[in-house]
Scaffold this motif. Structure first.
Motif: not given
Length: 270
Positions: A7-11
């Motif tokens: 999940n790029p947003t979480q990362y």
């Protein structure tokens, strides 16, 4: 080990802390042997640190490789030409099977190789793919014995979760010792091999910040393995959250989060 769904947003919620080691690695990388270098970033993720390679070497042709469609979709926003005539692009590749198809002046990897069992066995092929005087540089987390990872493994191995999560997580052997990396790279004929380790103490803020951090990386195999059972997933996270709160109590200015990393820079003879 379960292949995680990224999940790029979480990362990117902790992007500043996560990017700092790449800057420290890059500071020790010598200039490539050509004026318009060819550079590969293995495990580029959302491309937020890959772009730094074009800032350091504006005339370079840089390709970021990753096997996560979600990460590559985010990275594509950064692709394009640079004002100095270089370029940045991204491509799908699995680090486990990627081999240089042309000479590279720099092959770099940031916080990726810990996901690749036996990654040190790939060094020979990557160094063979370097141009004379080229460099292999990488950094990997060295925190697998820390509470954030140890507690996760212990919980996954408890009677309630063992059957579902026995093979989901990485263990201490996910990376080598600094001495072992030094030996491997020197034995492959590299010169000026530089290996070191650093423990950062990140000051995290917000509610359950260590849990928020690992949701973007280390906890992903568990979240992926339990994705089809939200009730079980939430129960695991609740147990893990309670353990993390005890292991990482907040202070008056935030929650200190020690994080060890191992770095290596090795140059091919010119």
């Amino acid at each position: 080990m379960t292949t995680p769904t990224w999940n790029p947003t979480q990362y990117l919620r902790h992007a500043d802390h996560r990017a700092r080691p790449f800057g420290d690695l890059l500071a020790r990388v010598p200039d490539p042997p050509t004026a318009r270098p060819r550079i590969a970033d293995l495990g580029c993720g959302p491309g937020n640190v890959t772009v730094r390679l074009t800032e350091r070497w504006p005339a370079a042709h840089v390709t970021g490789y990753d096997n996560s469609p979600e990460m590559l979709a985010k990275a594509e926003d950064r692709a394009g030409a640079t004002p100095a005539g270089g370029s940045l692009d991204f491509a799908h590749a699995d680090v486990r099977t990627w081999r240089p198809e042309e000479p590279y002046d720099l092959i770099v990897s940031n916080a990726t190789l810990q996901w690749v069992p036996g990654h040190a066995d790939l060094f020979a092929a990557w160094i063979d793919g370097l141009a004379p005087g080229g460099t292999l540089a990488f950094q990997v987390p060295g925190n697998f014995a820390s509470p954030s990872h140890r507690l996760m493994r212990e919980l996954a191995d408890s009677p309630r979760w063992r059957d579902r999560l026995a093979d989901a997580l990485r263990h201490d052997g996910a990376i080598l010792t600094p001495e072992a990396y030094l030996e491997r790279l020197t034995a492959l004929g590299c010169t000026g091999v530089d290996v070191w380790e650093t423990t950062y103490v990140h000051l995290l803020t917000g509610a359950d910040p260590v849990l928020d951090w690992v949701k973007g990386t280390g906890l992903l195999p568990v979240l992926t393995a339990l994705a089809d059972d939200p009730q079980a997933r939430d129960a695991f996270v609740a147990q893990y959250r309670a353990a993390l709160r005890e292991a990482y109590p907040p202070g008056p200015h935030g929650t200190p989060f020690p994080f060890r990393r191992v770095f290596a820079v090795a140059r091919k003879e010119s």
